[in-house]
Structure formats: C-alpha cells, structure tokens
Scaffold this motif. Structure first.
Motif, PDB file in Angstrom:
ATOM      1  N   LEU A  55       0.810  -1.223   0.000  1.00  0.00           N
ATOM      2  CA  LEU A  55       0.000   0.000   0.000  1.00  0.00           C
ATOM      3  C   LEU A  55       0.839   1.267   0.000  1.00  0.00           C
ATOM      4  CD1 LEU A  55      -2.715  -1.025   2.635  1.00  0.00           C
ATOM      5  CD2 LEU A  55      -3.081  -0.679   0.173  1.00  0.00           C
ATOM      6  N   GLN A  56       2.138   1.130  -0.127  1.00  0.00           N
ATOM      7  CA  GLN A  56       3.016   2.302   0.016  1.00  0.00           C
ATOM      8  C   GLN A  56       2.660   3.411  -0.969  1.00  0.00           C
ATOM      9  OE1 GLN A  56       7.147   1.322   0.328  1.00  0.00           O
ATOM     10  NE2 GLN A  56       7.792   3.425   0.682  1.00  0.00           N
ATOM     11  N   ASP A  57       2.307   3.058  -2.193  1.00  0.00           N
ATOM     12  CA  ASP A  57       1.937   4.079  -3.176  1.00  0.00           C
ATOM     13  C   ASP A  57       0.664   4.813  -2.768  1.00  0.00           C
ATOM     14  OD1 ASP A  57       4.122   3.463  -4.697  1.00  0.00           O
ATOM     15  OD2 ASP A  57       3.030   2.275  -6.180  1.00  0.00           O
ATOM     16  N   GLU A  58      -0.277   4.101  -2.126  1.00  0.00           N
ATOM     17  CA  GLU A  58      -1.513   4.743  -1.666  1.00  0.00           C
ATOM     18  C   GLU A  58      -1.211   5.764  -0.580  1.00  0.00           C
ATOM     19  OE1 GLU A  58      -4.802   4.633  -2.531  1.00  0.00           O
ATOM     20  OE2 GLU A  58      -4.049   3.602  -4.313  1.00  0.00           O
ATOM     21  N   ALA A  60       1.734   7.277  -0.208  1.00  0.00           N
ATOM     22  CA  ALA A  60       2.500   8.346  -0.846  1.00  0.00           C
ATOM     23  C   ALA A  60       1.583   9.311  -1.597  1.00  0.00           C
ATOM     24  CB  ALA A  60       3.537   7.748  -1.792  1.00  0.00           C
ATOM     25  N   ARG A  61       0.525   8.789  -2.199  1.00  0.00           N
ATOM     26  CA  ARG A  61      -0.419   9.634  -2.930  1.00  0.00           C
ATOM     27  C   ARG A  61      -1.100  10.645  -2.003  1.00  0.00           C
ATOM     28  NH1 ARG A  61      -5.667   9.099  -4.547  1.00  0.00           N
ATOM     29  NH2 ARG A  61      -5.936   7.051  -3.604  1.00  0.00           N
ATOM     30  N   ARG A  62      -1.152  10.320  -0.744  1.00  0.00           N
ATOM     31  CA  ARG A  62      -1.744  11.212   0.258  1.00  0.00           C
ATOM     32  C   ARG A  62      -0.684  12.058   0.962  1.00  0.00           C
ATOM     33  NH1 ARG A  62      -4.678   6.687  -0.509  1.00  0.00           N
ATOM     34  NH2 ARG A  62      -6.938   6.711  -0.107  1.00  0.00           N
ATOM     35  N   LYS A  65       4.374   9.415   4.619  1.00  0.00           N
ATOM     36  CA  LYS A  65       5.477   8.461   4.727  1.00  0.00           C
ATOM     37  C   LYS A  65       5.107   7.378   5.734  1.00  0.00           C
ATOM     38  CE  LYS A  65       9.366  11.606   3.815  1.00  0.00           C
ATOM     39  NZ  LYS A  65      10.614  12.162   4.406  1.00  0.00           N
ATOM     40  N   TYR A  94      10.229   0.859   2.732  1.00  0.00           N
ATOM     41  CA  TYR A  94      10.179   1.912   3.755  1.00  0.00           C
ATOM     42  C   TYR A  94      11.064   1.492   4.923  1.00  0.00           C
ATOM     43  CZ  TYR A  94       6.717  -1.350   5.682  1.00  0.00           C
ATOM     44  OH  TYR A  94       6.079  -2.479   6.142  1.00  0.00           O
TER      45      TYR A  94
END
Length: 219
Positions: A55-58, A60-62, A65, A94
C-alpha cells in the motif's frame, strides 16, 4: 509519559533498515504513519509489514510516509524482510526501526519505564503492547492512535480511510460520519453558522438541529 491526540509526537534518533534517522527531520513537512511490532519473525506482524509495503503508493499519494518499528536489532531486519517477501510478495521499501534498547517503545508509552534496557531475551508476549499505530501530521502532532492485540491483524485500509478523513477535516470545517469513505456526505461542524454553511457548501440537509449534512467539499 502518556500520549494523547494533539500531543507533539516525541522526536528521537534511531538506527533503521535504511540507516540512521532523526524522526522529525525524516517526517519533514508531510504526514507520517509509525506502526510498531513486538518482535521480528512473528506471524501477524509479517503479514502486516508486507501489506503496508503493498500500500506504500496509496500512502505516498496522500503525502504520507510510512515507517515501522520492531523491538529487535536492525541487523535482524534483513532476514525478516526476506521472509516478508516470501509471505506477501512485497519488498519493504520503507524504513524499519530497530529498537533493541526499547527506547522508542518507552518514549511512545508502549512499554513501561521498568521494562528493562534490552530486547534480548524478551518474548513477543513481553512486548505485547508494542502494537500501536500513530498518524502524525505536518505539525508533528499526533492525529490518531490505534492499538491492536497481537492476535488481530491491523486493517490498513481503515488507516487510509481515517487519514482521508483527517486530511479533509483539517482543510474544511467539516467532520465525517460513521463509516464515511471518500465521496460520501460530510457533517458541517457547529462552528459554521447556517448562513455561512450556505456560502461555503451551498445546499445542505438538516437532519437534526446539531446534525447538518452536505456533499464532500473538493480537496
């Protein structure tokens, strides 16, 4: 010390899987999620760390970190990262903090001051309370705290949903009702008069004198 919502998140320096960090400096001007684990090579935590990697991209989109912490030395993290990849299919992109001296766990009130000074010899049950999630804003204040038992895997979709609410309500004078998700109606806060509500939001529905609903404002 006991931590509450709107307290400044305690700053610290620590070794991580990507090198040393100063926590506030690492957060920078954005948002952060710190989520903790009682020990490396524990089954529920293994699934959680991999899920967060997916879910790291989700996050990051917000503008968020993510950083994990485990009550174990950093040198053990590399082997655990391999296990996480096997179990979940995701690489950890991360940082994962090593807290072998229990410093951060105590600083964030997840272990008592008398818990000792070393992770060595401690079992997951000894560290059972190191199962918290902290959402931290750009002002370095704690916006949300969730603590789970060891046997219940965390729902990171819920954490994303909560972040969506926190970021929306920080920008507009609204609150979100139970089970709210992106695109649902929101609640106009009591600080906004009826007259101002029309100017700000246009049409709204008065469910009760103290409960007024309107369409979600644009981000």
């Amino acid at each position: 010390m006991s931590l509450r919502i709107n307290d400044i998140a305690p700053d610290f320096t620590a070794d991580t899987s990507v090198g040393p960090i100063g926590f506030h400096e690492w957060i920078g001007d954005g948002w952060a999620v710190l989520f903790s684990h009682p020990k490396n090579f524990t089954p529920v935590c293994t699934t959680e760390l991999g899920t967060m990697a997916g879910l790291q991209d989700e996050f990051a989109r917000r503008g968020v970190k993510i950083i994990g912490i485990s009550v174990d030395p950093v040198e053990n993290h590399d082997k655990w990262k391999q296990d996480i990849k096997v179990a979940t299919g995701f690489d950890l992109g991360y940082p994962l903090i090593g807290d072998k001296n229990l410093k951060v766990a105590k600083l964030y009130d997840m272990l008592p001051a008398g818990a000792g000074e070393s992770s060595e010899g401690r079992t997951p049950a000894d560290n059972a309370t190191v199962r918290s999630v902290f959402v931290i804003g750009p002002d370095k204040k704690i916006k949300l705290i969730l603590t789970y038992p060891m046997t219940t895997g965390r729902n990171f979709d819920e954490i994303l949903r909560a972040i969506d609410s926190i970021q929306l309500t920080a920008k507009h004078q609204v609150a979100t009702p139970a089970n709210w998700k992106q695109g649902d109606d929101v609640i106009i806060t009591a600080a906004v008069s009826n007259e101002d509500a029309v100017k700000r939001f246009g049409a709204y529905e008065t469910v009760l004198p103290y409960l007024r609903k309107t369409k979600q404002p644009a981000a």
